[in-house]
Every structure is written in structure tokens, then in C-alpha cells.
Design a protein around this motif. Structure first.
Motif, PDB file in Angstrom:
ATOM      1  N   GLN A 131     -11.151  16.292  30.888  1.00 36.11           N
ATOM      2  CA  GLN A 131     -10.941  14.871  31.165  1.00 36.11           C
ATOM      3  C   GLN A 131     -10.958  14.045  29.883  1.00 36.11           C
ATOM      4  N   PHE A 132     -11.778  14.466  28.909  1.00 33.60           N
ATOM      5  CA  PHE A 132     -11.910  13.695  27.670  1.00 33.60           C
ATOM      6  C   PHE A 132     -10.853  14.063  26.632  1.00 33.60           C
ATOM      7  N   SER A 133     -10.300  15.264  26.729  1.00 33.83           N
ATOM      8  CA  SER A 133      -9.401  15.751  25.679  1.00 33.83           C
ATOM      9  C   SER A 133      -8.158  14.886  25.467  1.00 33.83           C
ATOM     10  N   PRO A 134      -7.562  14.240  26.512  1.00 31.34           N
ATOM     11  CA  PRO A 134      -6.395  13.387  26.220  1.00 31.34           C
ATOM     12  C   PRO A 134      -6.703  12.247  25.259  1.00 31.34           C
ATOM     13  N   THR A 135      -7.846  11.583  25.447  1.00 34.02           N
ATOM     14  CA  THR A 135      -8.170  10.494  24.529  1.00 34.02           C
ATOM     15  C   THR A 135      -8.597  11.029  23.171  1.00 34.02           C
ATOM     16  N   PHE A 136      -9.188  12.238  23.135  1.00 31.08           N
ATOM     17  CA  PHE A 136      -9.538  12.846  21.847  1.00 31.08           C
ATOM     18  C   PHE A 136      -8.279  13.203  21.071  1.00 31.08           C
ATOM     19  N   ALA A 137      -7.266  13.721  21.779  1.00 36.28           N
ATOM     20  CA  ALA A 137      -5.992  14.044  21.117  1.00 36.28           C
ATOM     21  C   ALA A 137      -5.343  12.784  20.562  1.00 36.28           C
ATOM     22  N   ARG A 138      -5.391  11.693  21.325  1.00 37.92           N
ATOM     23  CA  ARG A 138      -4.825  10.430  20.839  1.00 37.92           C
ATOM     24  C   ARG A 138      -5.640   9.900  19.663  1.00 37.92           C
ATOM     25  N   MET A 139      -6.945  10.053  19.718  1.00 37.37           N
ATOM     26  CA  MET A 139      -7.788   9.619  18.610  1.00 37.37           C
ATOM     27  C   MET A 139      -7.449  10.382  17.332  1.00 37.37           C
ATOM     28  N   THR A 140      -7.236  11.676  17.477  1.00 36.31           N
ATOM     29  CA  THR A 140      -6.904  12.498  16.316  1.00 36.31           C
ATOM     30  C   THR A 140      -5.565  12.093  15.710  1.00 36.31           C
ATOM     31  N   ALA A 141      -4.556  11.911  16.571  1.00 38.51           N
ATOM     32  CA  ALA A 141      -3.202  11.618  16.083  1.00 38.51           C
ATOM     33  C   ALA A 141      -3.081  10.198  15.546  1.00 38.51           C
ATOM     34  N   GLU A 142      -3.657   9.223  16.249  1.00 41.02           N
ATOM     35  CA  GLU A 142      -3.450   7.817  15.893  1.00 41.02           C
ATOM     36  C   GLU A 142      -4.480   7.277  14.911  1.00 41.02           C
ATOM     37  N   LEU A 143      -5.710   7.771  15.003  1.00 38.30           N
ATOM     38  CA  LEU A 143      -6.790   7.198  14.201  1.00 38.30           C
ATOM     39  C   LEU A 143      -7.200   8.097  13.036  1.00 38.30           C
ATOM     40  N   LEU A 144      -7.674   9.294  13.349  1.00 45.81           N
ATOM     41  CA  LEU A 144      -8.312  10.116  12.322  1.00 45.81           C
ATOM     42  C   LEU A 144      -7.321  10.656  11.302  1.00 45.81           C
ATOM     43  N   ASN A 145      -6.166  11.157  11.756  1.00 45.39           N
ATOM     44  CA  ASN A 145      -5.191  11.688  10.789  1.00 45.39           C
ATOM     45  C   ASN A 145      -4.735  10.624   9.788  1.00 45.39           C
ATOM     46  N   PHE A 186       0.840  -1.199   0.000  1.00 49.66           N
ATOM     47  CA  PHE A 186       0.000   0.000   0.000  1.00 49.66           C
ATOM     48  C   PHE A 186       0.875   1.249   0.000  1.00 49.66           C
ATOM     49  N   ASP A 187       0.278   2.338  -0.476  1.00 47.60           N
ATOM     50  CA  ASP A 187       0.966   3.635  -0.421  1.00 47.60           C
ATOM     51  C   ASP A 187       0.890   4.246   0.972  1.00 47.60           C
ATOM     52  N   GLU A 188      -0.216   3.952   1.696  1.00 52.09           N
ATOM     53  CA  GLU A 188      -0.383   4.430   3.066  1.00 52.09           C
ATOM     54  C   GLU A 188      -0.700   3.236   3.961  1.00 52.09           C
ATOM     55  N   GLN A 189      -0.571   3.444   5.255  1.00 48.73           N
ATOM     56  CA  GLN A 189      -0.945   2.404   6.213  1.00 48.73           C
ATOM     57  C   GLN A 189      -2.465   2.219   6.157  1.00 48.73           C
ATOM     58  N   PRO A 190      -2.936   1.027   5.756  1.00 51.98           N
ATOM     59  CA  PRO A 190      -4.388   0.841   5.601  1.00 51.98           C
ATOM     60  C   PRO A 190      -5.104   0.531   6.908  1.00 51.98           C
ATOM     61  N   ALA A 191      -4.357   0.088   7.916  1.00 49.57           N
ATOM     62  CA  ALA A 191      -4.964  -0.304   9.190  1.00 49.57           C
ATOM     63  C   ALA A 191      -4.688   0.780  10.228  1.00 49.57           C
ATOM     64  N   ALA A 192      -5.697   1.587  10.509  1.00 48.34           N
ATOM     65  CA  ALA A 192      -5.561   2.667  11.489  1.00 48.34           C
ATOM     66  C   ALA A 192      -5.854   2.111  12.879  1.00 48.34           C
ATOM     67  N   VAL A 193      -4.865   2.164  13.750  1.00 45.40           N
ATOM     68  CA  VAL A 193      -4.977   1.602  15.102  1.00 45.40           C
ATOM     69  C   VAL A 193      -5.300   2.723  16.078  1.00 45.40           C
ATOM     70  N   SER A 194      -6.324   2.509  16.881  1.00 48.17           N
ATOM     71  CA  SER A 194      -6.723   3.508  17.874  1.00 48.17           C
ATOM     72  C   SER A 194      -6.611   2.901  19.265  1.00 48.17           C
ATOM     73  N   ARG A 195      -5.980   3.663  20.159  1.00 50.41           N
ATOM     74  CA  ARG A 195      -5.901   3.247  21.560  1.00 50.41           C
ATOM     75  C   ARG A 195      -6.520   4.337  22.417  1.00 50.41           C
ATOM     76  N   PHE A 196      -7.434   3.961  23.306  1.00 53.98           N
ATOM     77  CA  PHE A 196      -8.132   4.960  24.120  1.00 53.98           C
ATOM     78  C   PHE A 196      -7.120   5.755  24.940  1.00 53.98           C
ATOM     79  N   LEU A 197      -6.284   5.056  25.651  1.00 54.69           N
ATOM     80  CA  LEU A 197      -5.100   5.617  26.299  1.00 54.69           C
ATOM     81  C   LEU A 197      -4.018   4.557  26.212  1.00 54.69           C
TER      82      LEU A 197
END
Length: 566
Positions: free
Chosen positions: A401-415, A261-272
Motif C-alpha cells: 500500500q505504501f510502495s506507490p508513494t515511495f516510488a513517487r518520492m524516489t522519482a520526484e524528490l530523492l533522485n 542553476f545547473d540542476e533544478q534546485p526546487a525538488a517537488v514531492s507529491r504524495f500521489l
């Protein structure tokens, strides 16, 4: 080539087994979580026959199941909503000056196309499953590929079927998963020539034994960065892509497909993140002890309620077999019994149901807090009765309280996921041709840069609103100082502040003027002010000349003589 493939297959199987062994303790923990949080996925280390063995026999309280569903629905509705624009592709900052308006307009068009393709695909179904796994198990994966019916297709991979590994920077770049295909499915997917001897034999025998077509075989898919030394310069086919994808038939230990693949096809998300391990920590880990306690108390309270409804009864030995406990039943006894009117009576039925209820309610609140239920309830209430300012004030603490997992979601999953979606849509020809201004010259020709992504979901905007609120509070604080010394504002970059506020409020980019337009307007304003000053100066000079002309000649002579004397 066959020998190289066999060696690669051996390496893949060996690494798969090693990663699976490292995951073993997590499988055990995930199984315990699934039993309470997601019973329908509770076949990680145990196997159940649906419809025969109960998936929910040991559950007496549904709070944690509902809490995880609320968390998942909240993330779906307020982070990646199907009915609203929750992201935008933007021109990378380093190219904006060169790309100009043409670049901004092209990325905006790409955003529109991406939203249409996501709506046509199964994205919102699969991302909801990912959110359920994310809150339940702490680790979840969504796989993005080209679709057969639509441009995009997504799969949420089940926990317990995959193993992951990180690179030196803590980013998950390696995913191994195991899955099963029937003999017929394997031949359809990989071709009869590639599936290995066992499946080939099974398929050949299916001519006389049709059940062979449904016989299951296990496969491994390995996704990992491909070393540059393993890639042939100038080639861009599957085996030379930067991200390797290798399928192995486990029974034969043979590679059935080598691609990439040209990009990583499997986006891994970790809550924390859980310490140094590659896997994630979720609210379920935090709530699991409380969940067990609530289930135990509820079970005991059910027994207590049953006892209150159907109490134990002491029966005198003389009435054995004669007591009728049915509603309206009649029992005959002798009131002159020497034993003192021996009657049937309840015994050992006392219990403090109210105390048990208080404990259950307290523990249910703990579970809901772990899953951020109150935060998403506040967002739901917003549309009913609260102003935007009230929402900000009420949810600010919850968002922190929620923003740390949202930041991780953005960096690891959504981007990574949106970069993958961008690449798939571009290669499928769904985007308009890019303008020359956004293309980057390379040794091989030109390349297309990855877009910068901005997020406009309710959660993203609420977090940004906190930043806006801080700025407005700052302005209120310095306002008295500005009255004393206007130079205080020199320390504030108002252009950047205004653009930052607009970006945080998700205003369309074409509503804001470019730097060039702003500079032109300011130059026009400066020119107009200079022209006005010159006009006023000329007016003053003309007025002074007129006044001098009105002075009598003899007075002008006296004024001149006085000036010469000085």
C-alpha cells in the motif's frame, strides 16, 4: 538591457498571477486541511494573530495531527534517517565496464562526503517539515542551495506561497513562489542598485525614519527551464545556466536578479498525483470527512460528559433559591409536601457515551490507516521482538500500500535532490578529483556524468526484501525439478540473481567480485579441471602400459596373432 529586464519582469508577474489563479481552489482545500491537521500552518487563505486568535479552538480530537506526525517521523527515520546510510552514489551502468574499480571507488568516496555535508547542514530539519507538508497537503517543496555557513543549505517552502507547472511528460519543471523581505533585507540580498525605486526610496528615508527598514515588500522568484535560444553559446554564468532563476520586485515590476542553476534546485514531492492537475493528493484529503466527523462526535461527547458530571436539575417552585448544588451542600424541604415530596431531581441526562466512544475509536482507526501508521509501528516493534522474516511477513501487505508513494518520492524528490546535492558538493570542491575513467568526452572537453543512486533505507530494503523473498520461494519450488533434471537451472541467470540479491540487501560493492575477476576465477577453475583430467588420462595410459608389460611374451604373441587374424 533595462527594457528587456522590464519586459521579463512583466512576463514573470503575468505568469505568476495566472498560476496563482489556477491554484486558488487548492488554497481553499489546503486551508481546511491545515485547520485540522497542521494548525500552526493554517494561514493560507486566512490570517491569524498568534497568541490572540486561537489556532486550535475548533479541535476536539488530535488523532489526525498525531497520525501525520507519525507518518512524517516514519519517513524521516525509515527513508532518510540521519543516523544511518540511506543512499549510495554509484557509477552509471553504462560506464561501469570502462570506469572499473577506480570509478566505483570514487563514487563511494563521494557518497561518504555527501553524508558528512548533509549531517553538517539543516537537511534533516527541513526534510522533516517537507514530510509533514507531504502527508498534510499532498504537495511539498524543498529548495537546495549553496550555504553561507556550510556547503549545503535547504529550505522547505510553505504551502500556499508557491505555484507549479509540469512539462509535457508530467514532470514539474517550473516553480513560482512569492515571499516578503524587509527593506533592509532586500538591500542586503540584492544590492541597493537593483531593488527598484520603491525600496530605494524607502531605504533612503530610513535615515530619518528608522521604521522604514522593517517595511515589508513582496518578491517573486521564478524557476523554469531556460530556452537554448536565450543562452549564449560558450557561457556558463548564471544568466546562461540551463535552469533560470529570476527575482522580481512586485511593486516596481522590476527584475532584481537574473541568474540560474545547473540542476533544478526546487525538488517537488507529491504524495500521489491528483488527476491531470500538477498538485498532489495526500492522506489528509482522504481522511478529512472522517476527521470532521470525529471532531463533531468528540465535541458532543464532551458535552455529554460535562452533563453527566454536572447534570441538569428540576427544582420545585417552592424551593427556588433554596437548593444548594455544591458538594456537601444542604437543602431543606418539607417531606409532607402535598405535591408528593417534591424534591430536586436530574432530568434529560441520559446518553450513550459508550456508543459515541465506539464510533470515535472506529473512525480514529480509519484515520491512522490512511496515514500508514500501522506500517511504521511495525517497524518500531521490529527492534523489540520480531525477527527479520516476521517483519517481512507482517509488513508485506502494508508495504504494498505504501510502495506507490515511495516510488513517487524516489522519482520526484530523492533522485533530483541527490543529483543537486552531488552537483553542489562537486562544484564546491568537496569531492576528490574524479579519475579519467568516469569522465565523458564532449565537444567542449569532458563532462562528469550524474551518478546512479541506490537506496539502502529500511523502507527501501524492506521493499527489496519482498523481491528477495519471491526469488527464494521460486528456488524452493524448482528444487524438486532440479533433482530430476539439473538442466532446469540453465534458464536461471545465477550471476545476475546473486548480484541482485546482494544489491537488495545493500551489501558493499567491494564485497562482490567484478565480472573480470569472476571470469578469471572460472578460467583458472576450468584450466585446473582440464589439467586434472589430463593427469588422470595419463595415469590410465601408464597403468594400461604397465599391465601389458606384465603379460608373458608368448601370450603377447598369441594376442598379436589373433588381432592380425581379425
Amino acid at each position: 538591457m533595462a527594457k528587456q529586464k522590464d519586459e521579463l519582469a512583466e512576463d514573470i508577474v503575468s505568469r505568476h498571477n495566472a498560476l496563482k489563479a489556477e491554484r486558488a481552489s487548492w488554497d481553499t482545500e489546503w486551508q481546511q486541511i491545515a485547520d485540522y491537521v497542521m494548525p500552526r500552518k493554517s494561514q493560507i487563505t486566512t490570517r491569524k494573530t498568534e497568541g490572540v486568535e486561537g489556532f486550535t479552538d475548533d479541535l476536539f480530537d488530535m488523532t489526525v495531527i498525531r497520525a501525520n506526525m507519525t507518518l512524517a517521523a516514519g519517513q524521516l527515520n525509515y527513508v532518510t534517517p540521519a543516523t544511518e546510510r540511506w543512499f549510495a552514489f554509484e557509477c552509471p551502468e553504462e560506464l561501469r565496464e570502462r570506469a572499473g574499480e577506480a570509478g566505483a571507488r570514487w563514487f563511494q568516496q563521494c557518497t561518504e562526503v555527501a553524508f558528512r555535508e548533509l549531517a553538517r547542514s539543516n537537511f534533516y530539519l527541513e526534510i522533516h517539515e517537507l514530510y509533514l507538508d507531504r502527508g498534510g497537503f499532498g504537495t511539498s517543496i524543498i529548495y537546495a542551495e549553496e550555504g553561507k555557513r556550510n556547503t549545503l543549505n535547504f529550505q522547505n517552502w510553505e504551502v500556499g506561497t508557491y505555484s507549479i507547472a509540469e512539462d509535457s511528460e508530467g514532470i514539474v519543471d517550473t516553480v513560482f513562489r512569492s515571499f516578503e523581505l524587509s527593506c533592509r533585507q532586500a538591500v542586503q540580498r540584492f544590492g541597493i542598485a537593483n531593488v527598484g525605486e520603491c525600496i530605494q526610496k524607502c531605504f533612503a528615508e530610513a535615515k530619518t525614519k528608522a521604521t522604514n527598514l522593517d517595511q515589508k515588500f513582496e518578491f517573486i522568484q521564478a524557476i523554469y527551464p531556460r530556452e537554448d535560444s536565450k543562452r549564449q553559446p560558450g557561457k556558463v554564468d548564471g544568466p546562461n545556466k540551463p535552469v533560470a532563476s529570476v527575482y522580481v520586485a512586485l511593486k516596481d515590476k522590476v527584475c532584481v536578479r537574473i541568474s540560474g542553476f545547473d540542476e533544478q534546485p526546487a525538488a517537488v514531492s507529491r504524495f500521489l498525483k491528483w488527476g491531470k492537475a500538477p498538485y498532489g493528493y495526500s492522506p489528509s484529503f482522504e481522511a478529512l470527512p472522517t476527521v470532521r466527523q470525529v471532531n463533531f462526535i468528540e465535541k458532543q461527547m464532551d458535552a455529554l460528559a460535562e452533563l453527566a458530571a454536572f447534570p441538569r436539575v428540576l427544582i420545585p417552585d417552592g424551593l427556588e433559591g433554596d437548593v444548594d448544588l455544591r458538594a456537601g451542600g444542604i437543602t431543606v424541604y418539607d417531606p409532607n409536601n402535598a405535591a408528593g415530596q417534591a424534591l430536586p431531581k436530574e432530568w434529560a441526562t441520559e446518553g450513550r457515551y459508550d456508543i459515541g466512544l465506539q464510533r470515535v475509536e472506529a473512525k480514529q482507526r480509519q484515520i491512522e490507516e490512511a496515514f500508514h501508521v500501522s506500517l511504521f509501528r511495525m517497524f518500531a516493534e521490529k527492534n523489540k521482538q520480531m525477527t527479520a522474516r516476521e517483519v517481512i511477513e507482517r509488513v508485506q501487505e502494508k508495504l504494498v500500500q505504501f510502495s506507490p508513494t515511495f516510488a513517487r518520492m524516489t522519482a520526484e524528490l530523492l533522485n533530483p535532490l541527490l543529483e543537486r546535492i552531488f552537483g553542489l558538493c562537486f562544484r564546491a570542491g568537496k569531492f576528490p578529483d574524479p579519475p579519467d575513467e568516469v569522465l565523458i568526452p564532449t565537444m567542449e572537453g569532458v563532462s562528469l556524468p550524474l551518478p546512479q543512486v541506490s537506496y539502502t533505507s529500511k523502507i527501501a530494503l524492506a521493499i527489496k526484501a519482498i523481491e528477495n523473498q519471491s526469488f527464494m520461494q521460486f528456488v524452493e519450488i524448482i528444487a524438486p525439478l532440479v533433482q530430476v533434471d539439473p538442466g532446469v537451472l540453465d534458464a536461471l541467470n545465477t550471476d545476475k540473481a546473486v548480484k541482485g540479491l546482494a544489491r537488495n540487501l545493500s551489501l558493499p560493492t567491494d564485497w562482490m567480485r567484478t565480472d573480470e575477476e569472476i571470469a578469471a576465477i572460472r578460467q583458472q577453475r576450468a584450466d585446473a579441471q582440464a589439467a586434472q583430467a589430463e593427469a588422470e588420462q595419463a595415469k590410465l595410459i601408464a597403468g594400461a602400459a604397465k599391465d601389458v608389460a606384465a603379460v608373458p611374451p608368448e601370450m603377447r604373441q598369441q594376442m598379436g596373432a589373433a588381432a592380425m587374424a581379425r
